[in-house]
Design a protein around this motif. Sequence first.
Motif, PDB file in Angstrom:
ATOM      1  N   TRP A   1      13.667  60.263 -59.980  1.00 25.04           N
ATOM      2  CA  TRP A   1      13.303  59.310 -58.931  1.00 25.04           C
ATOM      3  C   TRP A   1      13.790  59.771 -57.559  1.00 25.04           C
ATOM      4  O   TRP A   1      13.417  59.207 -56.541  1.00 25.04           O
ATOM      5  CB  TRP A   1      13.867  57.931 -59.249  1.00 25.04           C
TER       6      TRP A   1
ATOM      7  N   HIS B   1      12.916  62.239 -55.914  1.00 24.22           N
ATOM      8  CA  HIS B   1      11.800  62.791 -55.148  1.00 24.22           C
ATOM      9  C   HIS B   1      10.645  61.803 -55.069  1.00 24.22           C
ATOM     10  O   HIS B   1       9.484  62.192 -55.020  1.00 24.22           O
ATOM     11  CB  HIS B   1      11.327  64.100 -55.786  1.00 24.22           C
ATOM     12  N   THR B   2      10.981  60.514 -55.070  1.00 30.77           N
ATOM     13  CA  THR B   2       9.968  59.464 -55.053  1.00 30.77           C
ATOM     14  C   THR B   2      10.304  58.437 -53.984  1.00 30.77           C
ATOM     15  O   THR B   2      11.424  57.945 -53.923  1.00 30.77           O
ATOM     16  CB  THR B   2       9.903  58.762 -56.428  1.00 30.77           C
ATOM     17  N   GLY B   3       9.336  58.121 -53.153  1.00 25.16           N
ATOM     18  CA  GLY B   3       9.492  57.064 -52.163  1.00 25.16           C
ATOM     19  C   GLY B   3       8.727  55.831 -52.613  1.00 25.16           C
ATOM     20  O   GLY B   3       7.548  55.920 -52.948  1.00 25.16           O
TER      21      GLY B   3
ATOM     22  N   HIS C   1       7.223  52.002 -51.938  1.00 24.92           N
ATOM     23  CA  HIS C   1       6.751  51.136 -50.861  1.00 24.92           C
ATOM     24  C   HIS C   1       6.113  49.902 -51.482  1.00 24.92           C
ATOM     25  O   HIS C   1       5.449  49.995 -52.509  1.00 24.92           O
ATOM     26  CB  HIS C   1       5.740  51.880 -49.993  1.00 24.92           C
TER      27      HIS C   1
ATOM     28  N   ALA D   1       4.200  54.423 -55.018  1.00 27.01           N
ATOM     29  CA  ALA D   1       5.236  55.444 -55.060  1.00 27.01           C
ATOM     30  C   ALA D   1       4.612  56.779 -54.695  1.00 27.01           C
ATOM     31  O   ALA D   1       3.619  57.190 -55.287  1.00 27.01           O
ATOM     32  CB  ALA D   1       5.867  55.521 -56.447  1.00 27.01           C
TER      33      ALA D   1
ATOM     34  N   ARG E   1       5.200  60.571 -54.908  1.00 22.23           N
ATOM     35  CA  ARG E   1       6.027  61.463 -55.723  1.00 22.23           C
ATOM     36  C   ARG E   1       5.853  62.896 -55.249  1.00 22.23           C
ATOM     37  O   ARG E   1       4.732  63.382 -55.110  1.00 22.23           O
ATOM     38  CB  ARG E   1       5.588  61.330 -57.181  1.00 22.23           C
ATOM     39  N   ASP E   2       6.959  63.558 -54.985  1.00 23.49           N
ATOM     40  CA  ASP E   2       6.978  64.954 -54.573  1.00 23.49           C
ATOM     41  C   ASP E   2       7.374  65.779 -55.791  1.00 23.49           C
ATOM     42  O   ASP E   2       8.514  65.744 -56.231  1.00 23.49           O
ATOM     43  CB  ASP E   2       7.982  65.132 -53.435  1.00 23.49           C
TER      44      ASP E   2
ATOM     45  N   TYR F   1       6.570  66.166 -48.263  1.00 26.04           N
ATOM     46  CA  TYR F   1       7.056  64.800 -48.449  1.00 26.04           C
ATOM     47  C   TYR F   1       8.064  64.400 -47.365  1.00 26.04           C
ATOM     48  O   TYR F   1       8.058  63.280 -46.889  1.00 26.04           O
ATOM     49  CB  TYR F   1       7.674  64.649 -49.834  1.00 26.04           C
ATOM     50  N   ASP F   2       8.928  65.327 -46.976  1.00 34.05           N
ATOM     51  CA  ASP F   2       9.962  65.022 -45.988  1.00 34.05           C
ATOM     52  C   ASP F   2       9.376  64.697 -44.609  1.00 34.05           C
ATOM     53  O   ASP F   2      10.033  64.095 -43.786  1.00 34.05           O
ATOM     54  CB  ASP F   2      10.938  66.193 -45.855  1.00 34.05           C
TER      55      ASP F   2
ATOM     56  N   THR G   1       5.129  59.867 -43.419  1.00 32.00           N
ATOM     57  CA  THR G   1       5.453  58.490 -43.074  1.00 32.00           C
ATOM     58  C   THR G   1       4.249  57.630 -43.426  1.00 32.00           C
ATOM     59  O   THR G   1       3.153  57.891 -42.925  1.00 32.00           O
ATOM     60  CB  THR G   1       5.760  58.335 -41.568  1.00 32.00           C
TER      61      THR G   1
END
Length: 92
Positions: A25, A27-29, A31, A45, A47-48, A82-83, A86
Amino acid sequence: MATDSGCRGFQEFFQSWTDPTWGDWAHTGIHAGDLNGEGRDDLAAVRDYTDGRMKMWTWTAKTGGTFNSPLGSWNPATGWNYDRLTLIGQHH
């Protein structure tokens, strides 16, 4: 997950979705927002993956407070970072 008790608090926590193959998780954002316009908060989510891929998964909310199985909702070509991502926009 915990649902609103209606008295400025939450009911007991319960598991709303699980998948032991999901992996890391870190590497997961995550929302939240009403992504499909039905009036309930859904989850997305991003996922990278370690092989250079990125994918967005969407969990739509059920009426009882749980979620449907995730749907792969965005799968861009390689080269996305991913970084530097937005997520913005209007949710329903």
